[in-house]
Design an enzyme around this catalytic site. Structure first.
Site: not given
Ligand code: MCN
Ligand code: FES
Ligand code: FES
Length: 918
Positions: A867
Site C-alpha cells: 500500500e
Molecule cells: N514484500 C516483500 N518485502 C517486504 C514487504 C513485502 O517482498 N519488505 C512482498 C510480500 O511478500 C508480498 C507483497 O510484497 O508478496 C505485498 O506484501 P504486503 O504489503 O504484506 O501485502 P499483502 O500480501 O497483504 O497484499 C495486499 C496488498 C494490498 S492491501 C493490496 S490492496 C494490493 C497489494 O498488496 N493489491 C494488489 N498489491 C497488489 N498487487 C497486485 N498485483 N494486485 C493487487 O490486487
C-alpha cells in the site's frame, strides 16, 4: 451455424460457429484454449491478444467468419509450454512481470509480434507498440514489462544467454532478498494458470450458469417482483428472489465500533424492500447457458417507486435528505481527534495558517479480471464457494448467517485471482453463488462482464477534508484542525474503519503535537465503499501534503526543506499518539535531496512558454495490520515428500505464494530443506485462519505466523548433536509432524472514537514521492515524465516483488491524480472511460531508492509494502503541477479542462495586476 476451418498453433481445426461469433469466444469456449483471457470484451485491454499472420489481434474484436481462409492463428499455447519456454516467457518470469497474470498472455503475444518483425526495438518503441495495441496492465506500472521485452530481445539476438537473465542464486542457498521467481510464474506466462472464468468452463456437465437481475436506478422502493415470464424462458432452471434465501438475507459488516449508529446488517444479499444503489441484485436466474440466463434476466419485471438518489456526501447531508436506511441517520458514525493542547489559540497566534478543502475521488479499482466464481454442495453437504475472495475466513463470517448455514457447512476457497487492489476485501458475489447452489442443489457459476464488474463492486470512499494547518515563526508546525466527511455509499461495512484512517494519517509524518478534528461517515446511494490499496490514506495525505506545500510557500521556504525540518523526531508521536516504529523519514529525504536539486534545475531548463515542467514532493505512510489487536495463523507439516505449508495469505497478484515460500524456506533451509521440497496449500477455510490479505498486513502477520510454524518444525527436527531428523527419523522417534504457528501484534490497541488516540499498528512503511510533470499550457494536459521515490519497507523479502509493487502503485497514483474516476454512472463504466493509464501514460523513467531498516517485529525485519506507493503519489503530482505552472488543484482527478480553466483565470488575474501596475 457454420462449419469453418481454423489453423491454430499450426493445426487445422474444424468448428461450428454461430454467425458473428468472435475469435476469443471460439478459442476459449469451443477449442478450450483458455490462455487467451477476456477482460473487457470490447478491445480496450489487450488481454485476449493472439497473433494472426504475424500481426497482434485482439481476439474479442475479431469475427471468425471474417478471417481469411488461410489465416494462421497463434495463441499463447503455441508459443511455449511449461519446461519449454520462449525467451519472452522466461524474461517475463525473471522480471516479476506476471503479478496477477491476467494480462500476461496478451502482452507476451503482443511482444512476440513485435520481436518477430523487429529484434532490436528501443524501449520507447516497445512502449509505443503496447500502447498502440491497447495492452493494459493494472499491476506492474509497465516498466518491468518493457525490461522483460528488452532482455528477451537480447537473448533472441544471441547477446545474452537465458542463464544471464535468470535471478542470481545466493551462495548460502537463501532466496531471501533475491529476485527468486514466484511459484505461479510459469503457469501464468504459459496461459495455463486457470482463473475463475477458466474454471467456470471446466465445471462438470449440468452446472447452472447464473445471471443477475440488477437495479438500473440508484434509490427506490420495491413494490413487486414478477419472475413468471423469465421462468418460462428457454433453458431456465429457476429464478431466485429474496424468498429463496434461507438465512437473514444480509451480509454483515461485523461492526465493532459501539458508537456506530448502524448495526452492520444493512446490505441485502437479494433486495427485498429497497434498492440502495445502481447494480443492486434483485434476482438470480439459473439456466443451462449464460446466454439463456442473461436473456431470461431481462424478462424479470420489477415494480419500483423511485426515491431521490443521494449521490454524494453533500447531498446525503442536506437537512431535508431522507434516511437511506430508515431509522439510521445518513451520518452514522463520528470520529474525533484530540491530541495535545487546544488548537484554536495556537492557530490564532500562528505565523502562518493554511485553510483549504480537498476532495479525493471515488477511485475505481480497475482490476482487469471481472469478478467471477463458482459454488457447489460437496459430498459432505458443505456449501463450497470458489471466488476471488482475499479474506476467505472473514467472508465466511460475513455471509454465513445471511445464508442460514451452520459455520461448519460453509467452505470458501480462493481461485487464482486477476487483481483486486482491495475490492475483494468485501464479499461481492459469494453469497449470491451460495444462494443459487443451495436453492438448485446443482453446481453454479457466475461471471460478471466488465460493466457489472465496474458498476457493481466497491470503490474508494470519497473524502472531503477541511484542514487548517499552522506553524510558528520558526516554521515548525504548531497545530492542525480537520473536519471531514466520508461518502461510503449505502453499505456500512468497514465505513467506520476508513473514517478513522483520516484521523490516523492526516498530518502523519510530521512532529505535530496539537490536533483537533472531527469526521463522519455518510451513507449515500453511490457505489458502496470498499477497501482500496492505501485504504483511507490517499484521502488524508491529499489534504495534509497540499497544506504542507502551501504553508512552506507562505513561510518563504522550499517545500522539501520545510517538510524536512518538521519530520518525526525522537520525541514525536503519530497523529494517534503512537511512537513511530522506526525513524526513517530524514534518511529517505536525505537520499532524495540531490535528486530533488537536479530536478529543480532540469525543470527550470526544460520549461518553455508552451510546456511548463515542475517537480513535487509528498510523503506517505501506512500501517501494516487490521487496526488494533490483530493476529495470524499458519501451519507446517513434515511429509515423506517434503514440507507442506498451509496458510490463508490470499493472493491478489502481489505474490503471496512467493512470500510464504521464502518465509518458510529461510527457516527450514537450516535443516537442509530445499525450495523444491516445500509445497504450498493456501487460501481455504479448511486451513488455518490467517486473516484477510488487506492492510498490507500479510507479509508481517502471516509471514511471521509462517516463520513461527517453520521454527517449531525446525526445533522438532533438531537432534541433540545439532543435526536434523529426516521424515523417517521423526516418525521413528514419535515426533509430531504438524505445527501450528501463531503471531499476535501484542502491543496494539484500538483508537478511540472520541480522541482517535491509540497504538493501531505494530509496523509502518514509509515512502517519499518526487514526480516531475509537464503541463501543456494551451490544453491543461499533464504528463508525469519522471518519478523518483525513496522507500523503506524494512528488509526486502523479494526484490522483484517489491520493485513491482512500487512501480504498480505509482502507476495507480498517476491514474488517481490525473484521470481515474467513478462518478458519472453513464460515463465511467468502461476501463478506458474510468481513466485507467495505458503504457504511455506512465513514465519509463521511474527510480526507486531503497532504505532497508529492519523492523524489530517484522519477519526477518520486513514491513509490508503493497500500500505504501499509493499513499501519497497524487498530492506530489498536484504539488508538481503547481511548481510547473502556478495552479493549485485541490481535488482529484486533476482533469485538463480544470487546469486549463485555472491557468486562464491565473493569466487574467496577472493581466489585471499588470494593468494596475502600468
Ligand atoms: N514484500 C516483500 N518485502 C517486504 C514487504 C513485502 O517482498 N519488505 C512482498 C510480500 O511478500 C508480498 C507483497 O510484497 O508478496 C505485498 O506484501 P504486503 O504489503 O504484506 O501485502 P499483502 O500480501 O497483504 O497484499 C495486499 C496488498 C494490498 S492491501 C493490496 S490492496 C494490493 C497489494 O498488496 N493489491 C494488489 N498489491 C497488489 N498487487 C497486485 N498485483 N494486485 C493487487 O490486487
Ligand atoms: Fe479483448 Fe479486452 S478482452 S481487448
Ligand atoms: Fe498485469 Fe495483473 S499482471 S494486470
Amino acid at each position: 451455424m457454420k462449419r469453418i476451418s481454423l489453423n491454430v498453433n499450426g493445426v487445422d481445426r474444424w468448428v461450428l460457429v454461430e454467425p458473428g461469433a468472435n475469435l476469443a469466444d471460439v478459442l476459449r469456449n469451443q477449442l478450450r484454449l483458455t490462455g487467451s483471457k477476456v477482460c473487457c470484451d470490447n478491445g480496450q485491454c489487450g488481454s485476449c491478444t493472439v497473433i494472426i499472420d504475424g500481426k497482434p489481434v485482439r481476439a474479442c474484436l475479431k469475427v471468425v467468419d471474417e478471417l481469411a481462409p488461410a489465416a494462421k492463428i497463434t495463441t499463447i499455447e503455441g508459443v511455449g509450454t511449461p519446461g519449454n519456454l520462449h525467451p519472452l516467457q522466461v524474461a517475463w518470469m525473471t522480471h516479476g512481470a506476471a503479478q496477477c497474470g491476467i494480462c500476461t498472455s496478451g502482452f507476451i503475444m503482443s511482444g512476440k509480434a513485435l520481436l518477430d518483425k523487429n529484434l532490436s526495438p528501443t524501449r520507447e518503441q516497445v512502449r509505443a507498440w503496447f500502447n498502440r495495441n491497447r495492452n493494459l496492465c493494472r499491476c506492474t506500472g509497465y516498466k518491468p514489462l518493457v525490461d522483460a521485452v528488452m532482455d528477451a530481445a537480447a537473448v533472441m539476438r544471441g547477446e545474452k544467454s537465458v542463464a544471464e537473465i535468470m535471478p542470481k542464486a545466493k551462495e548460502d542457498g537463501s532466496i531471501l532478498g533475491s529476485s527468486y521467481i514466484r511459484p505461479s510464474a510459469e503457469a501464468k506466462v504459459t496461459g495455463t494458470w486457470d482463473f475463475g472464468a477458466d474454471i467456470a468452463l471446466r465445471m462438470p456437465e449440468g452446472t447452472l450458469r447464473l445471471a443477475l437481475v440488477q437495479a438500473t436506478v440508484s434509490h427506490a422502493e420495491i413494490k413487486g417482483i414478477d419472475t413468471s415470464e423469465a421462468e418460462a424462458m428457454p433453458g431456465v432452471e429457476k429464478v431466485l428472489t429474496w424468498e429463496d434465501v434461507k438465512g437473514r438475507n444480509a451480509i454483515t459488516g461485523l461492526i465493532t465500533f459501539p458508537s456506530n449508529k448502524g448495526d452492520g446488517w444493512d446490505r441485502p444479499i437479494l433486495c427485498r424492500d429497497k434498492i440502495f444503489q445502481y447494480g443492486d441484485a434483485i434476482a438470480i436466474v439459473a439456466a443451462d447457458t449464460e446466454a439463456h440466463a442473461r436473456a431470461a434476466a431481462e424478462k424479470v419485471k420489477v415494480d419500483l417507486e423511485i426515491l431521490p438518489a443521494y449521490m454524494s456526501g453533500f447531498a446525503a447531508l442536506a437537512p431535508d435528505a431522507m434516511e437511506i436506511h430508515p431509522g439510521v441517520p445518513n451520518a452514522y458514525y463520528e470520529q474525533g481527534v484530540v491530541k495535545g493542547a487546544e488548537t484554536a489559540p495556537l492557530i490564532d497566534k500562528a505565523a502562518a495558517v493554511v485553510d483549504i478543502t480537498t476532495y479525493c475521488s471515488r477511485q475505481p479499482h480497475l482490476h482487469l479480471e471481472p469478478d467471477c466464481g463458482e459454488a457447489f454442495v460437496d459430498d459432505d453437504g458443505v456449501l463450497t464457494i470458489l471466488s476471488k475472495s482475499i479474506g476467505v475466513h472473514l467472508h465466511h463470517a460475513m455471509i454465513c448467517p445471511g445464508l442460514g448455514l451452520e459455520p461448519d457447512k460453509l467452505r470458501l476457497i480462493q481461485n487464482p485471482t486477476g487483481g483486486t487492489f482491495g475490492y475483494k476485501f468485501s464479499p461481492t458475489m459469494e453469497a449470491l453463488l451460495g444462494v443459487a447452489a443451495l436453492a438448485t442443489g446443482k453446481p453454479v457459476s457466475l461471471v460478471y462482464d466488465q460493466h457489472q464488474n465496474i458498476t457493481y463492486t466497491g470503490k474508494r470512499s470519497p473524502v472531503n477534508i477541511n484542514i487548517r494547518l499552522a506553524c510558528g515563526d520558526d516554521g515548525k508546525l504548531s497545530a492542525m484542525e480537520t473536519d471531514w466527511w466520508l461518502d461510503h455509499g449505502p453499505y456500512s461495512e468497514f465505513g467506520d474503519l476508513v473514517t478513522l484512517r483520516q484521523a490516523q494519517f492526516t498530518g502523519a509524518g510530521y512532529h505535530l503535537e496539537n490536533i483537533r478534528g472531527q469526521g463522519r461517515t455518510v451513507a449515500t446511494n453511490h457505489a458502496w465503499g470498499s477497501a482500496f490499496r492505501g485504504y483511507g490514506s490517499p484521502q488524508a495525505f491529499l489534504a495534509s501534503e497540499i497544506a504542507m506545500d502551501i504553508l512552506a510557500e507562505k513561510m518563504g521556504e522550499d517545500p522539501f526543506e520545510f517538510r524536512y525540518k518538521n519530520l518525526y523526531n525522537e520525541t514525536s508521536t503519530t497523529p494517534t499518539g503512537q511512537k513511530p516504529d522506526v525513524l526513517v523519514l530524514p534518511q529517505l529525504f536525505d537520499m532524495l535531496r540531490p535528486k530533488y536539486e537536479e530536478a529543480k534545475k532540469r525543470c527550470a531548463e526544460l520549461s518553455t512558454d508552451e510546456v511548463k515542467r515542475g517537480v513535487g514532493i509528498a510523503l506517505g505512510i501506512y500501517g501494516c495490520g487490521l487496526d488494533g489487536p490483530d493476529s495470524s495463523n499458519a501451519r507446517v507439516e513434515m511429509t515423506r515428500d517434503g514440507v507442506v505449508v498451509y496458510n490463508a495469505w490470499e493472493d491478489h497478484g502481489q505474490g503471496a505464494d512467493l512470500g510464504t515460500l521464502t518465509m518458510a524456506h529461510e527457516v527450514l533451509r537450516q535443516a537442509g530443506i530445499t525450495v523444491d521440497q516445500i509445497k504450498l496449500d493456501m487460501n481455504d477455510t479448511n486451513g488455518p485462519n490467517s486473516g484477510p490479505a488487506g492492510g498490507s498486513r500479510s507479509n508481517v502477520f502471516t509471514g511471521n505466523a509462517t516463520r513461527v510454524a517453520a521454527e517449531m518444525l525446525l526445533n522438532a527436527m533438531r537432534k541433540d548433536d545439532g543435526t536434523y531428523r529426516t521424515y523417517d527419523e521423526m516418525v521413528a522417534d514419535n515426533v509430531p509432524l504438524v505445527y501450528d504457528g501463531n503471531w499476535v501484534a501484542a502491543a496494539c490497541t484500538d483508537c478511540t472514537p472520541e480522541t482517535g488516540q491509540g497504538d493501531p499498528f505494530p509496523i509502518y512503511m514509509y515512502e517519499v514521492f518526487m514526480p516531475e510533470v509537464e503541463v501543456e499550457v494551451e490544453t491543461g494536459e499533464v504528463k508525469v515524465v519522471k518519478f523518483t521515490t525513496s522507500v523503506d519497507v524494512g528488509t526486502i523479502i523479494n526484490k522483484a516483488t517489491v520493485d513491482g509493487q512500487i512501480y504498480g502503485g505509482l502507476a495507480q497514483g498517476i491514474g488517481l491524480a490525473l484521470t481515474e474516476d467513478f462518478e458519472d454512472l453513464e460515463l465511467h463504466n468502461t476501463l478506458k472511460d474510468c481513466g485507467i493509464p495505458y503504457p504511455k501514460d506512465v513514465p519509463d523513467e521511474m527510480e526507486i531508492l531503497y532504505l532497508e531498516t529492519p523492523r524489530p517485529l517484522g519477519p526477518f525485519g520486513a514491513a509490508g509494502c503493497g500500500e505504501a506507493p499509493l499513499t501519497a503519489p497524487h498530492p506530489a503530482i498536484l504539488n508538481a503541477i503547481y511548481n510547473a505552472c502556478g495552479v493549485r488543484i485541490f481535488r482529484v482527478p486533476a482533469l485538463p479542462e480544470v487546469i486549463k480553466q485555472e491557468l486562464e483565470a491565473k493569466a487574467a488575474r496577472e493581466g489585471t495586476a499588470s494593468d494596475l501596475v502600468h
